[in-house]
Motif scaffolding. Sequence first.
Motif, PDB file in Angstrom:
ATOM      1  N   LEU A  20       4.680  62.232 -17.564  1.00  0.00           N
ATOM      2  CA  LEU A  20       5.901  61.451 -17.723  1.00  0.00           C
ATOM      3  C   LEU A  20       7.143  62.325 -17.572  1.00  0.00           C
ATOM      4  O   LEU A  20       8.146  61.924 -16.969  1.00  0.00           O
ATOM      5  N   THR A  24       9.998  62.012 -14.570  1.00  0.00           N
ATOM      6  CA  THR A  24      11.416  61.871 -14.922  1.00  0.00           C
ATOM      7  C   THR A  24      12.260  62.901 -14.176  1.00  0.00           C
ATOM      8  O   THR A  24      13.329  62.584 -13.643  1.00  0.00           O
ATOM      9  N   CYS A  43       5.476  56.029 -11.435  1.00  0.00           N
ATOM     10  CA  CYS A  43       5.618  55.865 -12.891  1.00  0.00           C
ATOM     11  C   CYS A  43       5.113  54.491 -13.323  1.00  0.00           C
ATOM     12  O   CYS A  43       4.504  54.352 -14.393  1.00  0.00           O
ATOM     13  N   ASN A  47       2.259  53.958 -16.186  1.00  0.00           N
ATOM     14  CA  ASN A  47       2.504  53.128 -17.360  1.00  0.00           C
ATOM     15  C   ASN A  47       1.519  51.967 -17.449  1.00  0.00           C
ATOM     16  O   ASN A  47       1.098  51.568 -18.544  1.00  0.00           O
ATOM     17  N   SER A  88       9.322  57.802 -22.693  1.00  0.00           N
ATOM     18  CA  SER A  88       9.776  56.580 -22.042  1.00  0.00           C
ATOM     19  C   SER A  88      11.298  56.505 -22.072  1.00  0.00           C
ATOM     20  O   SER A  88      11.941  56.097 -21.090  1.00  0.00           O
ATOM     21  N   GLN A  89      11.873  56.903 -23.196  1.00  0.00           N
ATOM     22  CA  GLN A  89      13.331  56.878 -23.311  1.00  0.00           C
ATOM     23  C   GLN A  89      13.975  57.855 -22.318  1.00  0.00           C
ATOM     24  O   GLN A  89      14.994  57.539 -21.697  1.00  0.00           O
ATOM     25  N   TRP A  91      12.764  58.734 -19.445  1.00  0.00           N
ATOM     26  CA  TRP A  91      12.649  58.101 -18.125  1.00  0.00           C
ATOM     27  C   TRP A  91      13.721  57.011 -17.961  1.00  0.00           C
ATOM     28  O   TRP A  91      14.386  56.933 -16.921  1.00  0.00           O
ATOM     29  N   THR A  92      13.863  56.190 -18.985  1.00  0.00           N
ATOM     30  CA  THR A  92      14.846  55.105 -18.928  1.00  0.00           C
ATOM     31  C   THR A  92      16.255  55.645 -18.743  1.00  0.00           C
ATOM     32  O   THR A  92      17.051  55.110 -17.959  1.00  0.00           O
ATOM     33  N   GLU A 119      16.513  48.755 -24.393  1.00  0.00           N
ATOM     34  CA  GLU A 119      15.450  49.660 -24.842  1.00  0.00           C
ATOM     35  C   GLU A 119      16.032  50.928 -25.453  1.00  0.00           C
ATOM     36  O   GLU A 119      15.554  51.418 -26.488  1.00  0.00           O
TER      37      GLU A 119
END
Length: 567
Positions: A20, A24, A43, A47, A88-89, A91-92, A119
């Motif tokens: 991950l 990113t 990605c 996921n 995940s954060q 990546w976001t 998110e």
Amino acid sequence: MKFSEMKYERPDAEKLKEELTALTEKLSSSESYEAAREVFLECEKLNKHIETLSTLVSIRHSIDTRDKFYEEEQNFWNELGPELGEYSQNWTTALLASKFRPEFESEFGSLMFLNAEIELKSFSPEIIPELQAENDLTMQYAKLIASAQIPFDGGVYTLSQLSPFKNSGDDDVRLRAWKAEGAWYKEHQAELDDIYDKLVHLRDQMGRKLGYDGYTELGYYRMGRNCYTKDDVEKFRAAVRKYLVPVADSTYREQAKRLGKEYPMSFADNQLSFRSGNPKPQGTPEDIVNAGSKFYDELSPETSEFFKVMRENELMDLLSTEGKEGGGYCTSIPDYEVPFIFANFNGTQGDVEVVTHEAGHAFACYTNRKRVPGSYVWPSMEACEVHSMSMEFMAWPWAEDFFGPDARKFRYSHLAAALQFIPYGTMVDHFQHIVYEKPDMTPRERHDVWKELLGEYMPWVRLDGDIPFYADGEGWQRQSHIYEMPFYYIDYCLAQTVSLQFWALLQEDRKLAWRKYMAYTVQGGSRVFTELLENAGLESPFEETCLRGVCEKAAKWLDSYDLTGIE
């Protein structure tokens, strides 16, 4: 592939985090949209695989909570899930900052960016310990409910297996079943109170760590609310009290007359729609599923294909068995592009509603299974519930296949129950708002709040203490959503209001109703809830005219329904 053949192996947690992180970094350093798009799809694939593994564990653990292997794997995912939230954060954050955002929006739509922004508001690495503790506590609650063994009339039953007795046409049996269930909850009340008290304080702490004034705002973000606010929900609750509570109340007054009971009735008597008994599905569980196949075969080519896939690939676990979690749900297994239905058949009307309700979710998932991004397979929660609750009404012409001679009973009680449910569900939401506004309330104070709300939303129940637990304002503890998914329950109420629009349309033009249902469903999660409705030509439940209109039509239908010959 059959569900039993779907392979699970515990992943290497550190390797997942490394993958991950690498994705990113690649996204941030991409020099062209083509390169960024390739990383984005990579990605997505990773996921989907992570979600598949965690979902297989969750399903198999819920099927048998005594299985030590899947209990340990569930504990592993309870720890890992919140940890992956940090990655995940990251990546976001990178996706939101991408210089290729206009190109992404052009190809995949802007909703994924709106949801990404939400998110980011719902997570920070500093709340990982609370998220892990929350997972442990909700698992404790689920295991406690699944462990219930209730002695009754010479047998021992789980909570789900006791349900037929709670619906019995015999007044004595029904009342004793309600008391037996209430006694089990009372016996475990200290544990139930303790679990919830810890959850409330944990969630309040999470909200404050993230800079909010308690949990409520964070709870809305965690639910992905992207097109309405707390104020909108409060207006909806007011409309429910104004228009729906009086209609539901009138159905219970008529029910009391049919049963020869004094109004308001006890919880046990409110559960019995007809003196001759509630509608019961005919035949075995296999007969019910076969009737479901006939319904979906004849409803449309799309539903026919879908239900065949569900049956042929073991994608439904329906029987109530020892050690199985209570309730029912539909989820998806992304790697295999299929949904899965979990339920607890118990010989009641609810068995049929599983085949229609949960399969409504599953059909929507199957219809949108190939959507990219994967987050567009499912819309937001309240939008999902429209698929399921409306599918229940779509099945009315096939009621004889499911219920035989009880089909007329079913149609009447199904519509009445839809109207009766919304006040209850709205009360669940109101209760949670009060709880999280006052997190330091004692357990008894919470019970008192519930009891007060019962008088406001459900005046048809008698609170004389005759049935322990329920009449003492403690019945909210049987509602798993309050423990496991705070602020979810209003979604059912909003969706039920929309489903009543479908019910009304079905009385006039079935083909048009199905076209609108498909127009709504094929959008998947590509739009916010209110836009999904608008695109399908449906009215928003936040418009007061919506609830007023469906209440008027439903009340008129119930008043004119011919119950001749039905006791």
